[in-house]
Write an enzyme that holds these catalytic residues in place. Structure first.
Site, mmCIF file in Angstrom:
data_model
loop_
_atom_site.group_PDB
_atom_site.id
_atom_site.type_symbol
_atom_site.label_atom_id
_atom_site.label_comp_id
_atom_site.label_asym_id
_atom_site.label_seq_id
_atom_site.Cartn_x
_atom_site.Cartn_y
_atom_site.Cartn_z
ATOM 1 N N LYS A 1 -6.242 -12.591 8.953
ATOM 2 C CA LYS A 1 -5.595 -11.713 9.847
ATOM 3 C C LYS A 1 -5.791 -12.257 11.117
ATOM 4 O O LYS A 1 -7.215 -12.370 11.644
ATOM 5 C CB LYS A 1 -6.239 -10.212 9.728
ATOM 6 N N GLU B 1 -9.277 -7.602 -3.399
ATOM 7 C CA GLU B 1 -9.586 -7.873 -2.119
ATOM 8 C C GLU B 1 -10.704 -6.888 -1.581
ATOM 9 O O GLU B 1 -10.556 -5.705 -1.947
ATOM 10 C CB GLU B 1 -8.330 -7.494 -1.205
ATOM 11 N N ASP C 1 -11.499 -9.939 3.167
ATOM 12 C CA ASP C 1 -10.612 -9.582 4.240
ATOM 13 C C ASP C 1 -11.666 -9.212 5.400
ATOM 14 O O ASP C 1 -12.113 -10.041 6.427
ATOM 15 C CB ASP C 1 -9.598 -8.397 3.915
ATOM 16 N N ASP D 1 -6.605 -3.840 -3.387
ATOM 17 C CA ASP D 1 -7.497 -3.982 -2.038
ATOM 18 C C ASP D 1 -8.296 -2.645 -2.047
ATOM 19 O O ASP D 1 -7.633 -1.579 -2.087
ATOM 20 C CB ASP D 1 -6.350 -4.034 -0.842
ATOM 21 N N SER E 1 2.146 -3.858 0.859
ATOM 22 C CA SER E 1 0.829 -3.190 0.748
ATOM 23 C C SER E 1 1.251 -1.720 0.289
ATOM 24 O O SER E 1 1.812 -0.854 1.322
ATOM 25 C CB SER E 1 -0.171 -3.398 1.709
ATOM 26 N N LYS F 1 -3.762 -0.045 -3.037
ATOM 27 C CA LYS F 1 -4.786 0.048 -2.361
ATOM 28 C C LYS F 1 -5.797 0.851 -3.565
ATOM 29 O O LYS F 1 -4.917 1.661 -4.228
ATOM 30 C CB LYS F 1 -4.823 1.251 -1.243
ATOM 31 N N GLY G 1 -1.848 -8.040 7.257
ATOM 32 C CA GLY G 1 -0.892 -7.274 7.939
ATOM 33 C C GLY G 1 -1.810 -5.949 8.391
ATOM 34 O O GLY G 1 -3.053 -5.701 7.843
#
Ligand code: SMG
Ligand code: MG
Length: 368
Positions: free
Chosen positions: A262, A213, A238, A188, A135, A163, A290
């Site tokens: 997660k 995400e 998420d 994400d 990530s 991101k 993560g």
């Protein structure tokens, strides 16, 4: 087993470089470790709450407080405790999934070590390694992003996630496609968009991303369904998935074409397995997320991710993705793969010297 001690250890570990997301910048990982001692074995669990309540309502000191005040007395009072009892015993306390997950993990680690059983054997997984994805935080410039991603690809990471946030979305994705072609790539947003941004989000469809995400807010499950119907890019949830129940809702509302599991966010590894099983029954692919875990959480995640429904590459990178010095023997990545631990317990225990170096505080809780 009967617990005779619960210790809460707050650590502050520097990151190799700042990790920037749409909700802020992390320069350290303020990890909370839970250490339990029983008549038969010791166990370690990691709480994934961040220092501040910016990813979820939980935060590290809050997690320590609820464990000390509410969870520990219940668990220390049990004559016979097994990891499977932890969630039911704590169910009447609302929320605090990450705190619950951490104590459950510590009890599970102790139980497995008492039985000389690895987490992988407990889960019944067959794979002995899992593919490793990375990530990548928001960077100061597109040039810098390209450089950072080139480095991770050269190291062997099998999938890149970047991101995104308004103003850092189409341009960085477009630059990565131009530079690296059809690499496995996903984004994400950590809830940085609203349905008003639908045109922009549809613009991302042209890049054939693996998924987007958490584009919308945590409790916008229904709206994620509305959005998903208008995108070709699969929507992955998420932050919205906090339990088996929210996973079932998201699947029923077609809000999650993919789920990021997660263990901390859903209250523990056992609930994570239940969500995995539901996703398999529903034909929804999952991957393991993560939270900048130390080796304690990272190793356990690698075993979880070896379950068959984890058909997409997760955010399980090597210890050296974030840390110059992990608190355990490092989790290594080789040619894009992370080994599934095979030693008894969750896979890694803290090294006392390193723990001492990063320790901020320690609370010992004894039976009352
Ligand atoms: O552990 O590799 C990791 C971090 C993966 O991006 C990651 N986690 O929303 O998925 C996510 C974020 C949450 C933590 S950001 C500080
Ligand atoms: Mg995420």
């Amino acid at each position: 087993m009967k617990l005779h001690l619960i210790e809460l250890i707050q650590l502050r570990i520097p990151l190799l470089s700042p990790f920037v997301t749409s909700f802020g910048t992390q320069t350290h990982r303020d990890a909370l470790l839970v250490h339990v001692s029983s008549d038969s074995a010791e166990g370690w669990g990691e709480c994934v709450a961040l220092a501040a309540p910016v990813y979820s309502p939980e935060y590290a000191h809050g997690a320590a407080a609820i464990i000390e005040q509410f969870f520990a007395p219940v668990l220390l009072g049990q004559e016979q405790l097994s990891a499977a009892d932890v969630a039911p015993l704590l169910q009447h306390f609302y929320g605090h999934q990450m705190a619950k997950a951490a104590v459950e993990a510590a009890v599970l680690d102790a139980e497995l070590r008492a039985q000389q059983l690895s987490f992988a054997a407990f889960l019944g997984v067959e794979r002995d390694r899992v593919p490793s994805g990375v990530s990548v935080g928001i960077q100061a410039s597109i040039e810098r992003l390209v450089e950072v991603v080139a480095g991770y690809l050269a190291e062997g990471y099998q999938r890149i996630k970047i991101k995104i946030q308004p103003g850092w979305d189409v341009a960085p994705v477009s630059a990565l496609r131009a530079e690296f072609g059809d690499i496995p790539l996903q984004v994400d947003a950590n809830s940085a968009y609203t349905l008003d941004d639908i045109a922009l989000l549809r613009d991302l469809d042209q890049f054939e991303l693996l998924l987007i995400e958490q584009p919308l807010y945590e409790d916008d499950i229904r709206l994620h369904g509305v959005l998903a119907a208008q995108l070709t890019t699969p929507v992955c949830l998420d932050e919205s998935i906090l339990s088996l129940r929210s996973a079932a809702d998201a699947i029923a509302l077609r809000a999650a074409g993919v789920i990021n599991i997660k263990p901390g966010r859903v209250g523990g590894y056992l609930e994570a397995v239940r969500i995995h099983d539901l996703a398999v029954r529903s034909g929804v692919p999952v991957w393991c997320g993560g939270m900048l875990e130390t080796g304690v959480g990272r190793a356990a995640n690698a075993a979880l991710a070896a379950l068959p429904g984890f058909s997409m590459v997760g955010d399980i990178s090597a210890s050296d993705r974030f840390y110059a010095q992990d608190i355990t023997e490092p989790v290594l990545m080789q040619d894009g793969w992370i080994e599934v631990p095979s030693t008894p317990g969750l896979g890694r225990v803290p090294l006392p010297d390193v723990l001492a170096e990063f320790e901020v505080s320690r609370t010992r809780i004894l039976p009352g």
